[in-house]
Write a protein that holds these residues in place. Structure first.
Motif, mmCIF file in Angstrom:
data_model
loop_
_atom_site.group_PDB
_atom_site.id
_atom_site.type_symbol
_atom_site.label_atom_id
_atom_site.label_comp_id
_atom_site.label_asym_id
_atom_site.label_seq_id
_atom_site.Cartn_x
_atom_site.Cartn_y
_atom_site.Cartn_z
ATOM 1 N N MET A 1 0.758 -1.233 0.136
ATOM 2 C CA MET A 1 0.054 0.131 -0.021
ATOM 3 C C MET A 1 0.915 1.341 -0.200
ATOM 4 N N ASN A 2 0.493 2.252 -0.473
ATOM 5 C CA ASN A 2 1.051 3.507 -0.839
ATOM 6 C C ASN A 2 1.309 4.065 0.708
ATOM 7 N N PRO A 3 2.511 4.425 1.335
ATOM 8 C CA PRO A 3 2.672 4.915 2.378
ATOM 9 C C PRO A 3 1.665 6.162 2.987
ATOM 10 N N LEU A 5 -1.260 6.952 1.783
ATOM 11 C CA LEU A 5 -2.605 6.495 1.866
ATOM 12 C C LEU A 5 -2.693 5.763 3.028
ATOM 13 N N GLU A 6 -1.867 4.885 3.284
ATOM 14 C CA GLU A 6 -1.965 4.271 4.867
ATOM 15 C C GLU A 6 -1.886 5.228 5.905
ATOM 16 N N ILE A 7 -1.144 6.127 5.738
ATOM 17 C CA ILE A 7 -1.111 7.509 6.928
ATOM 18 C C ILE A 7 -2.468 7.890 7.068
ATOM 19 N N VAL A 8 -3.043 8.287 5.807
ATOM 20 C CA VAL A 8 -4.390 8.796 5.567
ATOM 21 C C VAL A 8 -5.246 8.039 6.408
ATOM 22 N N ILE A 9 -5.459 6.754 6.137
ATOM 23 C CA ILE A 9 -6.345 5.694 6.622
ATOM 24 C C ILE A 9 -6.070 5.584 8.252
ATOM 25 N N ARG A 10 -4.796 5.381 8.532
ATOM 26 C CA ARG A 10 -4.588 5.273 9.929
ATOM 27 C C ARG A 10 -4.881 6.515 10.704
ATOM 28 N N SER A 11 -4.771 7.669 10.119
ATOM 29 C CA SER A 11 -5.077 8.982 10.985
ATOM 30 C C SER A 11 -6.646 8.860 11.002
ATOM 31 N N ILE A 12 -7.553 8.508 9.885
ATOM 32 C CA ILE A 12 -8.826 8.638 10.144
ATOM 33 C C ILE A 12 -9.514 7.537 11.372
ATOM 34 N N ALA A 40 -3.982 9.930 31.626
ATOM 35 C CA ALA A 40 -4.603 9.034 30.308
ATOM 36 C C ALA A 40 -4.375 9.920 29.271
ATOM 37 N N ALA A 41 -4.854 11.203 29.241
ATOM 38 C CA ALA A 41 -4.782 11.810 28.092
ATOM 39 C C ALA A 41 -3.621 11.721 27.242
ATOM 40 N N ILE A 42 -2.520 12.026 28.144
ATOM 41 C CA ILE A 42 -1.214 12.311 27.379
ATOM 42 C C ILE A 42 -0.805 10.778 26.973
ATOM 43 N N THR A 43 -0.979 9.674 27.391
ATOM 44 C CA THR A 43 -0.600 8.572 27.165
ATOM 45 C C THR A 43 -1.530 8.101 25.903
ATOM 46 N N LEU A 44 -2.822 8.242 25.966
ATOM 47 C CA LEU A 44 -3.747 8.071 24.817
ATOM 48 C C LEU A 44 -3.306 8.717 23.546
ATOM 49 N N GLY A 45 -3.114 10.061 23.833
ATOM 50 C CA GLY A 45 -2.569 10.852 22.696
ATOM 51 C C GLY A 45 -1.153 10.347 22.034
ATOM 52 N N GLY A 46 -0.152 10.079 22.825
ATOM 53 C CA GLY A 46 0.893 9.407 22.099
ATOM 54 C C GLY A 46 0.784 8.324 21.580
ATOM 55 N N ILE A 47 -0.166 7.067 22.168
ATOM 56 C CA ILE A 47 -0.407 6.172 21.393
ATOM 57 C C ILE A 47 -1.201 6.264 20.115
ATOM 58 N N THR A 48 -2.056 7.126 19.960
ATOM 59 C CA THR A 48 -3.011 7.549 18.865
ATOM 60 C C THR A 48 -2.174 8.131 17.880
ATOM 61 N N ALA A 49 -1.136 9.073 18.263
ATOM 62 C CA ALA A 49 -0.294 9.486 17.272
ATOM 63 C C ALA A 49 0.437 8.696 16.490
ATOM 64 N N ASN A 50 1.156 7.679 17.451
ATOM 65 C CA ASN A 50 1.972 6.444 16.735
ATOM 66 C C ASN A 50 1.207 5.817 15.822
ATOM 67 N N PHE A 51 -0.044 5.366 16.165
ATOM 68 C CA PHE A 51 -0.866 4.615 15.368
ATOM 69 C C PHE A 51 -1.227 5.370 14.098
ATOM 70 N N ALA A 52 -1.177 6.806 13.842
ATOM 71 C CA ALA A 52 -1.546 7.606 12.800
ATOM 72 C C ALA A 52 -0.444 7.357 11.873
ATOM 73 N N ASN A 54 3.044 6.382 12.526
ATOM 74 C CA ASN A 54 4.460 5.389 12.769
ATOM 75 C C ASN A 54 4.174 4.084 11.960
ATOM 76 N N LEU A 55 4.686 4.061 10.850
ATOM 77 C CA LEU A 55 4.398 2.729 9.900
ATOM 78 C C LEU A 55 5.529 1.833 10.596
ATOM 79 N N LYS A 56 6.192 2.082 11.295
ATOM 80 C CA LYS A 56 7.374 0.930 11.462
ATOM 81 C C LYS A 56 6.782 0.212 12.693
ATOM 82 N N VAL A 57 5.635 0.493 13.423
ATOM 83 C CA VAL A 57 5.227 0.133 14.801
ATOM 84 C C VAL A 57 3.764 -0.987 14.147
ATOM 85 N N ASN A 58 3.587 -1.980 14.459
ATOM 86 C CA ASN A 58 2.520 -2.886 14.069
ATOM 87 C C ASN A 58 1.298 -2.337 14.487
ATOM 88 N N VAL A 59 0.402 -2.490 13.661
ATOM 89 C CA VAL A 59 -1.231 -1.631 13.962
ATOM 90 C C VAL A 59 -1.842 -2.345 15.231
#
Length: 235
Positions: A1-3, A5-12, A40-52, A54-59
């Motif tokens: 997948m185009n990186p 496009l993957e970032i867009v999908i993961r961000s959504i 909790a807000a800081i931690t969840l924000g950090g995890i969500t940012a990586n989810f959006a 960080n393509l190197k980390v497993n979804v």
């Protein structure tokens, strides 16, 4: 997948997940933001940012972490609601800053709060003279509540022996040029009454930006064409 496009999908997907988590934790959590809410807000924000992005980390690893932290935050919220002792331990408790008109420097030192910060909080409540304050308390959400001395308290209708009329909850009737149908249904206001108010002012619904039935039962409306000759457009 185009990186890209993957970032867009993961961000959504990350945005949708955070919306669901936020709704699960509730509005009060967002408004109060106590110690564990902040963490909790800081931690969840950090995890969500990586989810959006960080393509190197497993979804799936990120999803597990996100669900785990959300579960921990929700469980803590349940315990906080059920146990006052646990609530004081995990969320802290209000701290008195001014007592009997005297500033408690020891408490302020423990809280690492300066007099400048206290005065700023008081000014935001239109209290510019600290000698007017009988009590001041630092609440769990970081805001300062203040009780004025008797001689500085505003006079109420009760003090004057006057009876007030029963007030109603304001009902928004038109917003952005459209009638708010649900408010007509639940606000005990008929469409005929609304139209009669507009007819008195020779207005149509399309001309009105905002209309509300206020707490005193009076009708107020704001038009798209305000007629202000020199509007201030600085933002």
């Amino acid at each position: 997948m185009n990186p890209y496009l993957e970032i867009v999908i993961r961000s959504i997907g990350a945005f949708a997940l955070m919306m669901m988590i936020t709704r699960t934790l509730g509005k009060a959590t967002i408004a109060q933001m106590t110690y564990h809410d902040f963490v909790a807000a800081i931690t969840l924000g950090g995890i969500t940012a990586n989810f959006a992005f960080n393509l190197k980390v497993n979804v799936w690893h990120l999803l597990v972490a996100l669900v785990t932290f959300s579960g921990v935050a929700f469980i803590l919220l349940v315990f906080v609601l059920k146990s006052r002792t646990f609530r004081r331990w995990i969320s802290g408790q209000p701290a008195v800053l001014v007592q009997d008109g005297k500033i408690l420097e020891h408490n302020m030192k423990k809280l690492r709060m300066t007099l400048d910060s206290l005065n700023q909080e008081l000014r935001e409540k239109n209290i510019f003279n600290i000698e007017e304050v009988e009590y001041a308390v630092l609440e769990l959400n970081g805001k300062v509540s203040a009780l004025l001395k008797k001689e500085y308290l505003p006079v109420t209708r009760k003090d004057l022996g006057l009876k007030g009329h029963k007030q109603e909850f304001p009902t928004e009737l038109i917003m952005d040029g459209n009638v708010v149908e649900d408010n007509l249904k639940y606000g005990d206001v008929s469409l005929a009454w609304l139209m009669s108010q507009l007819e008195k002012r020779r207005l149509s619904i399309e001309e009105v930006s905002y209309a509300v039935k206020g707490t005193n039962g009076q009708f107020y409306c704001d038009l798209y064409q305000d007629g202000v000759s020199d509007p201030i457009d600085e933002v």
